[in-house]
Design a protein around this motif. Structure first.
Motif, PDB file in Angstrom:
ATOM      1  N   MET A  23       0.859  -1.179   0.000  1.00 59.89           N
ATOM      2  CA  MET A  23       0.000   0.000   0.000  1.00 59.89           C
ATOM      3  C   MET A  23       0.892   1.223   0.000  1.00 59.89           C
ATOM      4  O   MET A  23       1.983   1.209   0.549  1.00 59.89           O
ATOM      5  CB  MET A  23      -0.880   0.050   1.251  1.00 59.89           C
ATOM      6  CG  MET A  23      -1.949  -0.991   1.330  1.00 59.89           C
ATOM      7  SD  MET A  23      -2.928  -0.810   2.847  1.00 59.89           S
ATOM      8  CE  MET A  23      -3.816   0.698   2.502  1.00 59.89           C
ATOM      9  N   ILE A  24       0.424   2.275  -0.628  1.00 58.98           N
ATOM     10  CA  ILE A  24       1.151   3.548  -0.588  1.00 58.98           C
ATOM     11  C   ILE A  24       0.302   4.520   0.222  1.00 58.98           C
ATOM     12  O   ILE A  24      -0.861   4.771  -0.108  1.00 58.98           O
ATOM     13  CB  ILE A  24       1.401   4.099  -2.010  1.00 58.98           C
ATOM     14  CG1 ILE A  24       2.274   3.105  -2.793  1.00 58.98           C
ATOM     15  CG2 ILE A  24       2.050   5.475  -1.945  1.00 58.98           C
ATOM     16  CD1 ILE A  24       2.480   3.462  -4.236  1.00 58.98           C
ATOM     17  N   LEU A  25       0.878   5.007   1.306  1.00 58.71           N
ATOM     18  CA  LEU A  25       0.165   5.974   2.138  1.00 58.71           C
ATOM     19  C   LEU A  25       0.102   7.298   1.400  1.00 58.71           C
ATOM     20  O   LEU A  25       1.130   7.837   0.969  1.00 58.71           O
ATOM     21  CB  LEU A  25       0.853   6.142   3.489  1.00 58.71           C
ATOM     22  CG  LEU A  25       0.927   4.883   4.361  1.00 58.71           C
ATOM     23  CD1 LEU A  25       1.655   5.173   5.655  1.00 58.71           C
ATOM     24  CD2 LEU A  25      -0.470   4.362   4.643  1.00 58.71           C
ATOM     25  N   GLN A  26      -1.111   7.829   1.241  1.00 58.12           N
ATOM     26  CA  GLN A  26      -1.309   9.019   0.419  1.00 58.12           C
ATOM     27  C   GLN A  26      -0.631  10.253   1.000  1.00 58.12           C
ATOM     28  O   GLN A  26      -0.084  11.067   0.268  1.00 58.12           O
ATOM     29  CB  GLN A  26      -2.795   9.281   0.211  1.00 58.12           C
ATOM     30  CG  GLN A  26      -3.434   8.229  -0.666  1.00 58.12           C
ATOM     31  CD  GLN A  26      -4.916   8.455  -0.855  1.00 58.12           C
ATOM     32  OE1 GLN A  26      -5.515   9.300  -0.192  1.00 58.12           O
ATOM     33  NE2 GLN A  26      -5.506   7.712  -1.771  1.00 58.12           N
ATOM     34  N   ASP A  27      -0.623  10.382   2.323  1.00 58.74           N
ATOM     35  CA  ASP A  27      -0.063  11.602   2.905  1.00 58.74           C
ATOM     36  C   ASP A  27       1.459  11.649   2.880  1.00 58.74           C
ATOM     37  O   ASP A  27       2.053  12.713   2.785  1.00 58.74           O
ATOM     38  CB  ASP A  27      -0.586  11.817   4.326  1.00 58.74           C
ATOM     39  CG  ASP A  27      -0.273  10.654   5.257  1.00 58.74           C
ATOM     40  OD1 ASP A  27       0.039   9.555   4.756  1.00 58.74           O
ATOM     41  OD2 ASP A  27      -0.342  10.844   6.491  1.00 58.74           O
ATOM     42  N   THR A  28       2.126  10.469   2.911  1.00 55.88           N
ATOM     43  CA  THR A  28       3.593  10.462   2.946  1.00 55.88           C
ATOM     44  C   THR A  28       4.220   9.818   1.714  1.00 55.88           C
ATOM     45  O   THR A  28       5.411   9.952   1.483  1.00 55.88           O
ATOM     46  CB  THR A  28       4.104   9.697   4.181  1.00 55.88           C
ATOM     47  OG1 THR A  28       3.679   8.334   4.084  1.00 55.88           O
ATOM     48  CG2 THR A  28       3.597  10.319   5.470  1.00 55.88           C
ATOM     49  N   GLY A  29       3.434   9.059   0.941  1.00 52.99           N
ATOM     50  CA  GLY A  29       3.977   8.331  -0.208  1.00 52.99           C
ATOM     51  C   GLY A  29       4.749   7.085   0.197  1.00 52.99           C
ATOM     52  O   GLY A  29       5.365   6.420  -0.626  1.00 52.99           O
ATOM     53  N   GLU A  30       4.719   6.755   1.474  1.00 50.74           N
ATOM     54  CA  GLU A  30       5.453   5.605   2.010  1.00 50.74           C
ATOM     55  C   GLU A  30       4.812   4.302   1.540  1.00 50.74           C
ATOM     56  O   GLU A  30       3.596   4.146   1.530  1.00 50.74           O
ATOM     57  CB  GLU A  30       5.419   5.705   3.541  1.00 50.74           C
ATOM     58  CG  GLU A  30       6.106   4.586   4.262  1.00 50.74           C
ATOM     59  CD  GLU A  30       5.981   4.733   5.784  1.00 50.74           C
ATOM     60  OE1 GLU A  30       6.600   3.916   6.465  1.00 50.74           O
ATOM     61  OE2 GLU A  30       5.278   5.627   6.278  1.00 50.74           O
ATOM     62  N   LYS A  31       5.667   3.329   1.131  1.00 56.64           N
ATOM     63  CA  LYS A  31       5.195   1.997   0.747  1.00 56.64           C
ATOM     64  C   LYS A  31       5.172   1.109   1.987  1.00 56.64           C
ATOM     65  O   LYS A  31       6.134   1.072   2.737  1.00 56.64           O
ATOM     66  CB  LYS A  31       6.115   1.360  -0.288  1.00 56.64           C
ATOM     67  CG  LYS A  31       6.018   1.981  -1.655  1.00 56.64           C
ATOM     68  CD  LYS A  31       6.903   1.249  -2.639  1.00 56.64           C
ATOM     69  CE  LYS A  31       6.819   1.888  -3.996  1.00 56.64           C
ATOM     70  NZ  LYS A  31       7.676   1.194  -4.976  1.00 56.64           N
ATOM     71  N   VAL A  32       4.053   0.417   2.169  1.00 49.58           N
ATOM     72  CA  VAL A  32       3.877  -0.429   3.342  1.00 49.58           C
ATOM     73  C   VAL A  32       3.443  -1.815   2.877  1.00 49.58           C
ATOM     74  O   VAL A  32       2.532  -1.946   2.059  1.00 49.58           O
ATOM     75  CB  VAL A  32       2.795   0.150   4.284  1.00 49.58           C
ATOM     76  CG1 VAL A  32       2.633  -0.709   5.516  1.00 49.58           C
ATOM     77  CG2 VAL A  32       3.123   1.578   4.664  1.00 49.58           C
ATOM     78  N   ASP A  33       4.129  -2.858   3.371  1.00 50.29           N
ATOM     79  CA  ASP A  33       3.734  -4.230   3.061  1.00 50.29           C
ATOM     80  C   ASP A  33       2.514  -4.597   3.897  1.00 50.29           C
ATOM     81  O   ASP A  33       2.485  -4.355   5.103  1.00 50.29           O
ATOM     82  CB  ASP A  33       4.864  -5.213   3.374  1.00 50.29           C
ATOM     83  CG  ASP A  33       6.042  -5.048   2.424  1.00 50.29           C
ATOM     84  OD1 ASP A  33       5.803  -4.757   1.251  1.00 50.29           O
ATOM     85  OD2 ASP A  33       7.190  -5.217   2.874  1.00 50.29           O
TER      86      ASP A  33
ATOM     87  N   GLY B 278       4.339  -6.259  10.551  1.00 48.23           N
ATOM     88  CA  GLY B 278       5.608  -5.542  10.593  1.00 48.23           C
ATOM     89  C   GLY B 278       5.691  -4.613  11.795  1.00 48.23           C
ATOM     90  O   GLY B 278       4.726  -4.395  12.523  1.00 48.23           O
ATOM     91  N   MET B 279       6.882  -4.037  11.972  1.00 50.61           N
ATOM     92  CA  MET B 279       7.177  -3.207  13.136  1.00 50.61           C
ATOM     93  C   MET B 279       6.313  -1.948  13.186  1.00 50.61           C
ATOM     94  O   MET B 279       5.967  -1.476  14.239  1.00 50.61           O
ATOM     95  CB  MET B 279       8.653  -2.803  13.121  1.00 50.61           C
ATOM     96  CG  MET B 279       9.615  -3.961  13.157  1.00 50.61           C
ATOM     97  SD  MET B 279       9.951  -4.572  14.779  1.00 50.61           S
ATOM     98  CE  MET B 279      10.813  -3.213  15.501  1.00 50.61           C
ATOM     99  N   ASP B 280       5.960  -1.378  12.020  1.00 50.60           N
ATOM    100  CA  ASP B 280       5.239  -0.104  11.982  1.00 50.60           C
ATOM    101  C   ASP B 280       3.734  -0.270  11.820  1.00 50.60           C
ATOM    102  O   ASP B 280       3.037   0.679  11.483  1.00 50.60           O
ATOM    103  CB  ASP B 280       5.780   0.757  10.834  1.00 50.60           C
ATOM    104  CG  ASP B 280       7.227   1.168  11.066  1.00 50.60           C
ATOM    105  OD1 ASP B 280       7.593   1.360  12.240  1.00 50.60           O
ATOM    106  OD2 ASP B 280       7.984   1.290  10.087  1.00 50.60           O
ATOM    107  N   ALA B 281       3.221  -1.457  12.059  1.00 49.37           N
ATOM    108  CA  ALA B 281       1.798  -1.721  11.816  1.00 49.37           C
ATOM    109  C   ALA B 281       0.906  -0.774  12.621  1.00 49.37           C
ATOM    110  O   ALA B 281      -0.057  -0.233  12.085  1.00 49.37           O
ATOM    111  CB  ALA B 281       1.464  -3.176  12.125  1.00 49.37           C
ATOM    112  N   ASP B 282       1.219  -0.566  13.886  1.00 47.65           N
ATOM    113  CA  ASP B 282       0.384   0.322  14.713  1.00 47.65           C
ATOM    114  C   ASP B 282       0.386   1.746  14.159  1.00 47.65           C
ATOM    115  O   ASP B 282      -0.657   2.391  14.082  1.00 47.65           O
ATOM    116  CB  ASP B 282       0.867   0.331  16.161  1.00 47.65           C
ATOM    117  CG  ASP B 282       0.605  -0.997  16.869  1.00 47.65           C
ATOM    118  OD1 ASP B 282      -0.342  -1.699  16.468  1.00 47.65           O
ATOM    119  OD2 ASP B 282       1.345  -1.327  17.810  1.00 47.65           O
ATOM    120  N   ARG B 283       1.560   2.233  13.754  1.00 46.82           N
ATOM    121  CA  ARG B 283       1.671   3.597  13.218  1.00 46.82           C
ATOM    122  C   ARG B 283       0.888   3.727  11.922  1.00 46.82           C
ATOM    123  O   ARG B 283       0.146   4.689  11.716  1.00 46.82           O
ATOM    124  CB  ARG B 283       3.150   3.945  12.991  1.00 46.82           C
ATOM    125  CG  ARG B 283       3.386   5.331  12.455  1.00 46.82           C
ATOM    126  CD  ARG B 283       4.873   5.598  12.285  1.00 46.82           C
ATOM    127  NE  ARG B 283       5.514   4.674  11.373  1.00 46.82           N
ATOM    128  CZ  ARG B 283       5.500   4.808  10.047  1.00 46.82           C
ATOM    129  NH1 ARG B 283       4.876   5.822   9.487  1.00 46.82           N
ATOM    130  NH2 ARG B 283       6.125   3.943   9.270  1.00 46.82           N
TER     131      ARG B 283
END
Length: 134
Positions: A83-93, A121-126
């Motif tokens: 997924m690509i977070l719209q606000d940051t452009g970050e790719k997340v599995d 993953g580690m950043d799931a909560d965030r």
């Protein structure tokens, strides 16, 4: 004194019959449970006779039980996507559940299907916090 002939299942106010009916209901519930195997089930009725010859008596002890199907694990197929977070452009599995309906499909009740997205993953909560803020 009135004398009547009764069936062994009627002994002790129908105790054996009641227990057999109870175990039968457990078997039927087990068969209807989708998480159980398809092996045969059993209803077991055992009657123990313990004679006491000195007093000319016999103890009759009923045992009623069942053998149920075993619980089997039900697996689930998941799709691994990004997924690509719209606000940051970050790719997340992410793991996405595969359902019998396509994403965005309308069911017979008029509801739009949106499969649950499971993040790992580690950043799931965030990431969940950002996605749920929308």
């Amino acid at each position: 004194m009135r004398k009547v002939k009764k069936n062994i299942l009627e002994m002790n106010d129908g105790e054996i019959f009641e227990k057999a009916e109870y175990e039968h209901n457990k078997i039927m519930a087990n068969i209807n449970d989708p998480s159980t195997d398809d092996k045969p089930r059993e209803l077991i009725v055992k009657i123990k006779y313990v004679p006491n010859r000195a007093q000319k008596k016999v103890d009759i002890i009923p045992f009623v039980s069942s053998k149920l199907g075993k619980i089997v694990p039900i697996g689930k197929t998941m799709s691994i996507t990004q997924m690509i977070l719209q606000d940051t452009g970050e790719k997340v599995d992410v793991l996405q559940e595969i359902t019998g309906e396509a994403d965005g499909q309308i069911n017979i009740m008029g509801d739009i299907t949106e499969p649950e997205v499971v993040l790992y993953g580690m950043d799931a909560d965030r990431v969940l916090a950002k996605l749920n803020d929308k």
